[in-house]
Scaffold this motif. Structure first.
Motif, mmCIF file in Angstrom:
data_model
loop_
_atom_site.group_PDB
_atom_site.id
_atom_site.type_symbol
_atom_site.label_atom_id
_atom_site.label_comp_id
_atom_site.label_asym_id
_atom_site.label_seq_id
_atom_site.Cartn_x
_atom_site.Cartn_y
_atom_site.Cartn_z
ATOM 1 N N ASP A 40 -7.011 0.120 -5.957
ATOM 2 C CA ASP A 40 -5.625 -0.285 -6.227
ATOM 3 C C ASP A 40 -5.296 -1.561 -5.466
ATOM 4 O O ASP A 40 -4.517 -2.392 -5.921
ATOM 5 C CB ASP A 40 -4.649 0.813 -5.766
ATOM 6 N N ASN A 81 1.153 5.827 -0.829
ATOM 7 C CA ASN A 81 0.447 7.110 -0.860
ATOM 8 C C ASN A 81 -0.380 7.259 -2.141
ATOM 9 O O ASN A 81 0.131 7.081 -3.241
ATOM 10 C CB ASN A 81 1.480 8.253 -0.755
ATOM 11 N N GLY A 82 -1.670 7.565 -1.962
ATOM 12 C CA GLY A 82 -2.535 7.785 -3.121
ATOM 13 C C GLY A 82 -3.404 6.584 -3.475
ATOM 14 O O GLY A 82 -4.353 6.711 -4.252
ATOM 15 N N ASP A 83 -3.105 5.421 -2.931
ATOM 16 C CA ASP A 83 -3.884 4.214 -3.265
ATOM 17 C C ASP A 83 -5.322 4.296 -2.762
ATOM 18 O O ASP A 83 -5.585 4.864 -1.691
ATOM 19 C CB ASP A 83 -3.280 2.978 -2.574
ATOM 20 N N VAL A 84 -6.227 3.653 -3.517
ATOM 21 C CA VAL A 84 -7.554 3.316 -2.985
ATOM 22 C C VAL A 84 -7.408 1.899 -2.442
ATOM 23 O O VAL A 84 -7.095 0.965 -3.195
ATOM 24 C CB VAL A 84 -8.633 3.341 -4.091
ATOM 25 N N GLY A 143 -4.374 8.967 -0.201
ATOM 26 C CA GLY A 143 -5.141 7.760 -0.486
ATOM 27 C C GLY A 143 -6.555 7.814 0.055
ATOM 28 O O GLY A 143 -6.957 8.760 0.727
ATOM 29 N N PRO A 199 0.833 -1.204 0.000
ATOM 30 C CA PRO A 199 0.000 0.000 0.000
ATOM 31 C C PRO A 199 0.871 1.258 0.000
ATOM 32 O O PRO A 199 1.859 1.308 0.731
ATOM 33 C CB PRO A 199 -0.800 -0.116 1.310
ATOM 34 N N SER A 234 -4.028 2.177 6.120
ATOM 35 C CA SER A 234 -4.440 3.582 5.931
ATOM 36 C C SER A 234 -3.292 4.543 6.148
ATOM 37 O O SER A 234 -3.229 5.576 5.475
ATOM 38 C CB SER A 234 -5.600 4.029 6.828
ATOM 39 N N ILE A 258 -1.210 4.667 2.928
ATOM 40 C CA ILE A 258 -1.774 5.313 1.718
ATOM 41 C C ILE A 258 -2.045 6.815 1.928
ATOM 42 O O ILE A 258 -2.436 7.510 1.002
ATOM 43 C CB ILE A 258 -3.062 4.604 1.239
#
Ligand SMILES: C[S@@+](CC[C@H](N)C(=O)[O-])C[C@H]1O[C@@H](n2cnc3c(N)ncnc32)[C@H](O)[C@@H]1O
Length: 323
Positions: free
Chosen positions: A103, A28-31, A54, A26, A47, A50
């Protein structure tokens, strides 16, 4: 999965956490969608990884666990949405949020030690409690409904199918004869009845797991439609993933692992039917590639620390980019 207390909120020790981070990566920026949020143990690491850009989405069908996760995740940075629902409905949740695809998707199947250790939930044969076993207590049959109302053959079949219990007929026969005298109300009553029906089946010198283990597993799986939810999810999971996105699933028994393995094989483009080659109608479309050829299992130190992790199997796949 041991329960510890941090302030007032229970948390538990998630299984294969290192491996989840290593294989799902995981960032930074991921869903990131955690379909089995539980106490939010895996969720808090994901969390954080991301954040800040994210979006973390957590699902659980147990309202009580969801409330605890909400509390445990309060201080974790980043955008979050926690939803009380079955992970079989993941695609609708993503569509409603106008996110459509993730993601990373993570499932850590079964129940948490928090649920197992609460006597009021009725999951455990060594705790006296009402015979409930529902993860979602707002609807559906309880284990007591099944044990007290199902015809003997149906009861035997489900104990055999979902508990892989070879003595299922014998157990069902005894339960039906006992319930005619008095309906089953508690976990101990059921555990004692199952134990009684298996007397004499263990050869001298052999040890067996607690005699009620398989029957309790079967009832829990049946009451919560666990395999049905997993099958429905596995039919459509590719659509929930962005191209290049990853999915990781931890299972705890062979029935679950078989479903995951077969679905991954189908999406890799292999035949998963028993028909002869010339009659096979499997789609053979390559939608994913396997990241783990064999399931990842916990390291010895994890099993030592947390014996409940010993049956965990983790499988990971990635949606291919060129679709
Ligand atoms: C093994 S625990 C997950 C623990 C979690 N990974 C953690 O770190 O705290 C499994 C959780 O998934 C939930 N669950 C099981 N099947 C589900 C389903 N079909 N849909 C939604 N939640 C489900 C259970 O209620 C339970 O809270």
């Amino acid at each position: 999965m041991m329960i510890t207390m941090q302030g007032k909120s229970p948390v538990h020790q998630p299984v294969l956490l290192r491996e989840m981070m290593e294989y799902l990566v995981p960032q930074n920026g991921d869903v990131f969608v955690d379909g089995t949020l539980g106490m939010g143990g895996a969720a808090s690491l994901a969390s954080e990884a991301i954040a800040p850009q994210g979006f973390f989405i957590g699902l659980d069908k147990d309202a009580e666990s969801l409330d605890i996760a909400r509390n445990n995740l309060k201080k974790v940075a980043g955008k979050k949405e926690l939803v009380h629902t079955d992970f079989r409905d993941m695609k609708s949740v993503l569509d409603e949020l106008e996110i459509h695809q993730a993601d990373k998707i993570f499932l850590d199947l079964g129940i948490s030690s928090f649920q197992l250790d609460q006597d009021t939930r009725g999951f455990s044969f060594d705790k006296e409690g009402p015979l409930d076993m529902r993860m979602d207590r707002s609807s559906g049959l309880t284990a007591a409904d099944v044990v007290n109302k199902f015809p003997e053959k149906e009861l035997a079949d489900l104990i055999y199918l979902y508990g892989e219990e070879r003595y299922s007929r014998r157990i069902a026969k005894r339960l039906v004869s006992l319930r005619d005298e008095k309906a089953f109300e508690t976990t101990r009553e059921l555990a004692e009845a199952v134990k009684g029906s298996l007397r004499g089946t263990v050869k001298p010198g052999h040890t067996r797991i607690h005699p009620a283990t398989r029957t309790f597993q079967a009832l829990r799986i049946y009451v919560n439609h666990e395999l049905e939810s997993l099958e429905i999810f596995l039919q459509g999971f590719v659509e929930c993933l962005k191209p290049g996105g990853r999915i990781g699933i931890i299972s705890f028994h062979s029935l679950e692992d078989r479903l995951v393995k077969t679905a991954f094989r189908r999406e890799v483009g292999q035949c998963v039917c028993d028909a002869p080659v010339e009659l096979c109608k499997c789609p053979k479309k390559v939608n994913i590639r396997l990241i783990t050829r064999k399931p990842v299992i916990p390291a010895e130190d994890e099993i030592f620390d947390n014996p409940r992790s010993r049956s965990a199997k983790f499988r990971v796949a990635e949606r291919v980019k060129s679709i």
